[in-house]
Write a protein that holds these residues in place. Sequence first.
Motif, PDB file in Angstrom:
ATOM      1  N   ALA A  30      48.105  35.796  33.325  1.00 49.55           N
ATOM      2  CA  ALA A  30      48.076  34.692  34.479  1.00 49.55           C
ATOM      3  C   ALA A  30      48.606  33.754  33.848  1.00 49.55           C
ATOM      4  O   ALA A  30      48.562  32.941  35.122  1.00 49.55           O
ATOM      5  CB  ALA A  30      46.354  34.644  34.785  1.00 49.55           C
ATOM      6  N   GLY A  35      49.439  39.012  36.903  1.00 48.62           N
ATOM      7  CA  GLY A  35      47.604  38.665  36.774  1.00 48.62           C
ATOM      8  C   GLY A  35      47.233  40.503  36.318  1.00 48.62           C
ATOM      9  O   GLY A  35      46.045  40.416  36.717  1.00 48.62           O
ATOM     10  N   ASP A 106      40.083  39.542  37.100  1.00 49.33           N
ATOM     11  CA  ASP A 106      40.439  38.800  37.288  1.00 49.33           C
ATOM     12  C   ASP A 106      40.233  37.310  36.916  1.00 49.33           C
ATOM     13  O   ASP A 106      41.272  36.191  35.942  1.00 49.33           O
ATOM     14  CB  ASP A 106      41.062  38.468  39.017  1.00 49.33           C
ATOM     15  N   CYS A 109      40.995  37.049  33.014  1.00 54.43           N
ATOM     16  CA  CYS A 109      42.214  36.257  33.207  1.00 54.43           C
ATOM     17  C   CYS A 109      43.179  34.835  32.852  1.00 54.43           C
ATOM     18  O   CYS A 109      43.290  34.460  32.729  1.00 54.43           O
ATOM     19  CB  CYS A 109      43.271  37.788  33.955  1.00 54.43           C
ATOM     20  N   ILE A 110      42.478  34.350  34.432  1.00 51.01           N
ATOM     21  CA  ILE A 110      42.280  33.045  34.177  1.00 51.01           C
ATOM     22  C   ILE A 110      42.130  32.272  33.437  1.00 51.01           C
ATOM     23  O   ILE A 110      42.982  30.561  33.253  1.00 51.01           O
ATOM     24  CB  ILE A 110      42.193  32.467  36.756  1.00 51.01           C
ATOM     25  N   PRO A 160      47.203  37.620  41.181  1.00 53.21           N
ATOM     26  CA  PRO A 160      45.822  36.462  40.701  1.00 53.21           C
ATOM     27  C   PRO A 160      46.817  35.185  39.927  1.00 53.21           C
ATOM     28  O   PRO A 160      45.928  34.108  39.415  1.00 53.21           O
ATOM     29  CB  PRO A 160      45.355  37.230  39.481  1.00 53.21           C
ATOM     30  N   SER A 161      47.648  36.222  39.132  1.00 56.16           N
ATOM     31  CA  SER A 161      48.159  34.502  38.532  1.00 56.16           C
ATOM     32  C   SER A 161      48.606  33.360  39.076  1.00 56.16           C
ATOM     33  O   SER A 161      49.091  31.701  38.768  1.00 56.16           O
ATOM     34  CB  SER A 161      49.266  35.237  37.657  1.00 56.16           C
ATOM     35  N   THR A 164      46.705  30.502  38.523  1.00 59.87           N
ATOM     36  CA  THR A 164      46.618  29.812  36.943  1.00 59.87           C
ATOM     37  C   THR A 164      46.679  28.163  37.037  1.00 59.87           C
ATOM     38  O   THR A 164      45.706  27.256  36.876  1.00 59.87           O
ATOM     39  CB  THR A 164      47.227  30.653  36.078  1.00 59.87           C
TER      40      THR A 164
END
Length: 182
Positions: A30, A35, A106, A109-110, A160-161, A164
């Motif tokens: 992320a 992501g 997600d 990962c974030i 999703p990234s 971050t």
Amino acid sequence: MSMLTKETARSLATVLNNKLSTNYHNDLVAVLGTGHESSNERAIQSWLMARFAHTSFGHTNTLMDDAYEALTQHLNDLRMEVAIGARSEFPLECAFSPLKTLTDRDLQCIARGIYLLTVSEGSRTYIDTLIELALQVDGGIIDMIAAWVSSQTNSYTYFPSELTLPLAQRFMQMLKDKSESH
């Protein structure tokens, strides 16, 4: 002179991933990737393709050294942005692109990306304690951060990234506020 191919980027990502020290197998996903990658190695490959796809190079060793230097500098720059309290805005919603809901993967990962950007080797125990004080929820550190992320937002526009860095900056500010109040 050669151009970076997907295969070269994959091999280079393997070498770079082995040179980096991270806490989790996917905490760069992320931060460097979109992501959606499965591992740090794949996130590094995505970053390499975005960064060096149109760069000509003569020797693979030069590319490896340049890529490692650029990668570590990029990560250090992101950590500095988070540490000094710079504020990035969330991406604007687009009428032509529907919002997508963050999945549990997600969120994890974030959360791992936020943790990577907020903790340094010397301060891990202190930051972990501060996170526990600030969040006061059950679970491991990453689960706590994931729950916090979920309370901040539950959707994204493209990847999703994109969430971050702005979330890491807000998270660090929350930790600073908590530290000052104790």
